[in-house]
Motif scaffolding. Structure first.
Motif, mmCIF file in Angstrom:
data_model
loop_
_atom_site.group_PDB
_atom_site.id
_atom_site.type_symbol
_atom_site.label_atom_id
_atom_site.label_comp_id
_atom_site.label_asym_id
_atom_site.label_seq_id
_atom_site.Cartn_x
_atom_site.Cartn_y
_atom_site.Cartn_z
ATOM 1 N N LEU A 1 0.846 -1.188 0.000
ATOM 2 C CA LEU A 1 0.000 0.000 0.000
ATOM 3 C C LEU A 1 0.887 1.246 0.000
ATOM 4 O O LEU A 1 1.953 1.254 0.626
ATOM 5 C CB LEU A 1 -0.910 0.020 1.228
ATOM 6 C CG LEU A 1 -1.997 -1.043 1.269
ATOM 7 C CD1 LEU A 1 -2.789 -0.919 2.568
ATOM 8 C CD2 LEU A 1 -2.941 -0.902 0.084
ATOM 9 N N PRO A 2 0.452 2.306 -0.675
ATOM 10 C CA PRO A 2 1.259 3.536 -0.687
ATOM 11 C C PRO A 2 1.517 4.027 0.739
ATOM 12 O O PRO A 2 0.611 4.105 1.554
ATOM 13 C CB PRO A 2 0.385 4.529 -1.452
ATOM 14 C CG PRO A 2 -0.514 3.675 -2.289
ATOM 15 C CD PRO A 2 -0.756 2.435 -1.470
ATOM 16 N N GLY A 3 2.752 4.317 1.049
ATOM 17 C CA GLY A 3 3.129 4.829 2.360
ATOM 18 C C GLY A 3 3.571 3.767 3.344
ATOM 19 O O GLY A 3 4.150 4.078 4.376
ATOM 20 N N ALA A 4 3.316 2.501 3.056
ATOM 21 C CA ALA A 4 3.654 1.442 4.000
ATOM 22 C C ALA A 4 5.160 1.313 4.206
ATOM 23 O O ALA A 4 5.611 0.994 5.295
ATOM 24 C CB ALA A 4 3.077 0.112 3.538
ATOM 25 N N ALA A 5 5.928 1.587 3.168
ATOM 26 C CA ALA A 5 7.379 1.435 3.272
ATOM 27 C C ALA A 5 7.985 2.421 4.267
ATOM 28 O O ALA A 5 9.066 2.182 4.789
ATOM 29 C CB ALA A 5 8.027 1.616 1.901
ATOM 30 N N ALA A 6 7.269 3.507 4.569
ATOM 31 C CA ALA A 6 7.774 4.485 5.523
ATOM 32 C C ALA A 6 7.805 3.913 6.934
ATOM 33 O O ALA A 6 8.564 4.367 7.780
ATOM 34 C CB ALA A 6 6.915 5.748 5.486
ATOM 35 N N GLY A 7 6.977 2.903 7.184
ATOM 36 C CA GLY A 7 6.952 2.269 8.502
ATOM 37 C C GLY A 7 6.385 3.188 9.568
ATOM 38 O O GLY A 7 5.770 4.208 9.278
ATOM 39 N N GLY A 8 6.606 2.845 10.814
ATOM 40 C CA GLY A 8 6.202 3.671 11.945
ATOM 41 C C GLY A 8 4.755 4.100 11.912
ATOM 42 O O GLY A 8 3.851 3.289 11.713
#
Length: 68
Positions: free
Chosen positions: A47-54
């Motif tokens: 999902l978009p933004g998931a790689a940012a974590g936290g």
């Protein structure tokens, strides 16, 4: 699945509009009893933004059930 469809109906969506697939990959030599699953996991990593974590990942984890 019953609860998922009930929540969809409560949100004004057709209960049959919600689909789900559970995929179980078993190692060679597994039995049919090994395929029994009592839990499922929804992978949010694409999902978009998931790689940012936290906080972004936690927000996505809250948004998915709300979208159902």
């Amino acid at each position: 699945m019953e609860r998922l469809r009930a929540e969809a109906a409560a949100a004004g969506r057709g209960p049959d509009a919600i689909g789900a697939v559970l995929r179980v990959d078993l190692p060679p030599g597994s039995s049919t009893a090994d395929a029994a699953a009592t839990h499922a996991f929804v992978d949010l990593m694409y999902l978009p933004g998931a790689a940012a974590g936290g906080a972004a990942a936690l927000r996505l984890a809250e948004e998915v059930p709300a979208a159902v």
